[in-house]
Design a protein around this motif. Structure first.
Motif, PDB file in Angstrom:
ATOM      1  N   ILE A 234     -16.409 -14.114  52.015  1.00 59.57           N
ATOM      2  CA  ILE A 234     -15.736 -14.117  53.352  1.00 59.57           C
ATOM      3  C   ILE A 234     -15.496 -15.715  53.699  1.00 59.57           C
ATOM      4  N   ILE A 235     -14.260 -16.110  53.911  1.00 57.95           N
ATOM      5  CA  ILE A 235     -13.929 -17.492  54.165  1.00 57.95           C
ATOM      6  C   ILE A 235     -13.452 -17.315  55.664  1.00 57.95           C
ATOM      7  N   SER A 236     -13.898 -18.391  56.407  1.00 51.88           N
ATOM      8  CA  SER A 236     -13.132 -18.618  57.741  1.00 51.88           C
ATOM      9  C   SER A 236     -12.948 -20.055  57.972  1.00 51.88           C
ATOM     10  N   SER A 237     -12.067 -20.503  58.926  1.00 54.12           N
ATOM     11  CA  SER A 237     -11.605 -21.731  58.950  1.00 54.12           C
ATOM     12  C   SER A 237     -11.079 -21.891  60.430  1.00 54.12           C
ATOM     13  N   GLN A 238     -11.144 -22.998  61.105  1.00 49.25           N
ATOM     14  CA  GLN A 238     -10.589 -23.359  62.473  1.00 49.25           C
ATOM     15  C   GLN A 238      -8.993 -23.778  62.101  1.00 49.25           C
ATOM     16  N   ALA A 239      -8.665 -23.964  61.039  1.00 51.58           N
ATOM     17  CA  ALA A 239      -7.220 -24.277  60.875  1.00 51.58           C
ATOM     18  C   ALA A 239      -6.451 -22.767  60.415  1.00 51.58           C
ATOM     19  N   GLY A 240      -5.330 -22.631  61.184  1.00 46.57           N
ATOM     20  CA  GLY A 240      -4.614 -21.327  61.607  1.00 46.57           C
ATOM     21  C   GLY A 240      -3.480 -21.271  60.410  1.00 46.57           C
ATOM     22  N   TYR A 241      -3.443 -22.474  59.630  1.00 43.06           N
ATOM     23  CA  TYR A 241      -2.266 -22.304  58.627  1.00 43.06           C
ATOM     24  C   TYR A 241      -2.668 -22.391  57.094  1.00 43.06           C
ATOM     25  N   ILE A 242      -3.931 -22.017  56.753  1.00 45.21           N
ATOM     26  CA  ILE A 242      -4.258 -21.819  55.421  1.00 45.21           C
ATOM     27  C   ILE A 242      -4.670 -20.261  55.095  1.00 45.21           C
ATOM     28  N   PRO A 243      -4.631 -19.981  53.690  1.00 44.25           N
ATOM     29  CA  PRO A 243      -4.979 -18.593  53.602  1.00 44.25           C
ATOM     30  C   PRO A 243      -6.414 -18.527  53.270  1.00 44.25           C
ATOM     31  N   LEU A 244      -6.857 -17.145  53.955  1.00 45.32           N
ATOM     32  CA  LEU A 244      -8.357 -17.084  53.836  1.00 45.32           C
ATOM     33  C   LEU A 244      -8.692 -15.955  52.761  1.00 45.32           C
ATOM     34  N   ASP A 245      -8.058 -15.834  51.842  1.00 48.93           N
ATOM     35  CA  ASP A 245      -8.232 -14.669  50.791  1.00 48.93           C
ATOM     36  C   ASP A 245      -8.325 -15.225  49.420  1.00 48.93           C
ATOM     37  N   GLU A 246      -7.596 -14.368  48.470  1.00 50.07           N
ATOM     38  CA  GLU A 246      -7.733 -14.797  47.085  1.00 50.07           C
ATOM     39  C   GLU A 246      -7.033 -15.999  46.766  1.00 50.07           C
ATOM     40  N   LYS A 247      -6.124 -16.369  47.858  1.00 45.88           N
ATOM     41  CA  LYS A 247      -4.926 -17.425  47.439  1.00 45.88           C
ATOM     42  C   LYS A 247      -5.659 -18.722  47.810  1.00 45.88           C
TER      43      LYS A 247
ATOM     44  N   GLY B 247     -23.418 -12.074  48.081  1.00 49.20           N
ATOM     45  CA  GLY B 247     -22.171 -12.497  48.872  1.00 49.20           C
ATOM     46  C   GLY B 247     -22.247 -13.815  49.474  1.00 49.20           C
ATOM     47  N   VAL B 248     -21.104 -14.380  49.867  1.00 47.46           N
ATOM     48  CA  VAL B 248     -21.280 -15.485  50.638  1.00 47.46           C
ATOM     49  C   VAL B 248     -20.174 -15.591  51.631  1.00 47.46           C
ATOM     50  N   TYR B 249     -20.791 -16.459  52.728  1.00 49.92           N
ATOM     51  CA  TYR B 249     -19.728 -16.759  53.757  1.00 49.92           C
ATOM     52  C   TYR B 249     -19.513 -18.180  53.656  1.00 49.92           C
ATOM     53  N   ILE B 250     -18.334 -18.508  53.615  1.00 46.03           N
ATOM     54  CA  ILE B 250     -17.951 -19.886  53.604  1.00 46.03           C
ATOM     55  C   ILE B 250     -17.188 -20.420  54.907  1.00 46.03           C
ATOM     56  N   HIS B 251     -17.579 -21.197  55.523  1.00 40.85           N
ATOM     57  CA  HIS B 251     -16.574 -21.879  56.748  1.00 40.85           C
ATOM     58  C   HIS B 251     -15.875 -23.222  56.138  1.00 40.85           C
ATOM     59  N   LEU B 252     -14.758 -23.283  56.526  1.00 42.29           N
ATOM     60  CA  LEU B 252     -13.833 -24.349  56.010  1.00 42.29           C
ATOM     61  C   LEU B 252     -13.456 -25.342  57.066  1.00 42.29           C
TER      62      LEU B 252
END
Length: 284
Positions: A52-65, A84-89
């Protein structure tokens, strides 16, 4: 447990293209170094086998891209990690800017997950993994300053350039690296920049010669395709930066500045027509 990794941006002090390879890539010779503009990754293990990836930036993909997602999946598959891993970018580097932001995120994910899961993968092996994700990823794994050859994955560490200020400016456009390389013709290069001269300038600690040796053969393509980049480069020169070059395939232009007193004029002058302007230091 949480693991934190910094993912700095890179700039190309020199970028030369030698030939088109049979595998479709280009044979390059680059001198790359890192600057203190960085994304930050926070990684935490999850009890279930997912990414799972999250980010404060609304303009980047958060999936396999997302390259950090791809890095996590690669390291899980290659080393049979059933966690599993949770990554906040926390995204600070502009995207599609020629600053290797996505590649640096992937490299930071490889380094961080190596620590989080105690895999003890040697750095050289991490670089080999990184090369599967992108040509700039191996350099971003190691950091520092290096000569990069092949398609960018073969690295020779060298001394750091003389410390200076770096002004980065990205016009409000995105540039496709594939498009730039697609329109680039090696036969059209008038004069190749000299990696040997740049290495010599760095070894001698000559800031003036580092500025004089800057070169990027992709500039001619990007500057013709995007007049905004040409305008940005000309403006940075006019405002007094000591050495000015486009980084990577663009569109970001950087200026090397030795005297702090010059920075306000350059920064304010560029902000007149470009919102994304950063003043940072070279990482040494």
């Amino acid at each position: 447990m949480k693991i934190y990794e910094k993912a700095p941006a890179k700039i190309n002090l020199l970028l030369d293209v030698l030939r088109k390879r049979e595998d479709g890539f280009h044979e390059v010779e680059m001198i790359m170094t890192m600057v203190d503009l960085a994304d930050r990754l926070e990684m935490q293990e999850l009890p279930r086998d997912t990414i799972i990836i999250s980010s404060q930036a609304g303009y980047i993909p958060l999936d396999e891209k997302n390259l950090a997602f791809q890095a996590a999946r690669l390291i899980k598959d290659r080393y049979d990690v059933r966690k599993g891993v949770y990554i906040h970018l926390d995204k600070k580097i502009p995207v599609a800017a020629g600053l290797a932001g996505g590649s640096s995120d992937a490299a930071a994910a490889l380094r961080g997950l190596n620590r989080l899961w105690e895999l003890n993968i040697p750095e050289e092996e991490l670089c080999t993994l990184g090369a599967e994700l992108g040509s700039d990823v191996p350099f971003c794994v190691t950091g520092g300053t290096a000569i990069a050859t092949g398609r960018g994955e073969r690295l020779e560490p060298i001394e750091s350039p003389p410390q200076c200020w770096v002004v980065l400016a990205k016009p409000p456009i995105n540039v496709s690296t594939a498009d730039v390389y697609g329109k680039f013709r090696v036969a059209g290069i008038g004069q190749h920049p000299s990696a040997a001269d740049m290495v010599s300038a760095i070894q001698r600690g000559s800031f003036a010669d580092v500025c004089g040796g800057l070169g990027n053969v992709l500039e001619s393509v990007t500057l013709d395709l995007y007049p905004e980049v040409r305008q940005l480069k000309e403006s940075m020169i006019r405002l007094g930066a000591d050495g000015v070059l486009m980084s990577g395939s663009g569109p970001t232009v950087f200026g090397l500045v030795s005297k702090e007193g010059k920075l306000p004029r350059i920064y304010n002058g560029l902000r007149g027509f470009c919102k994304e302007v950063y003043v940072v230091r070279m990482l040494t």
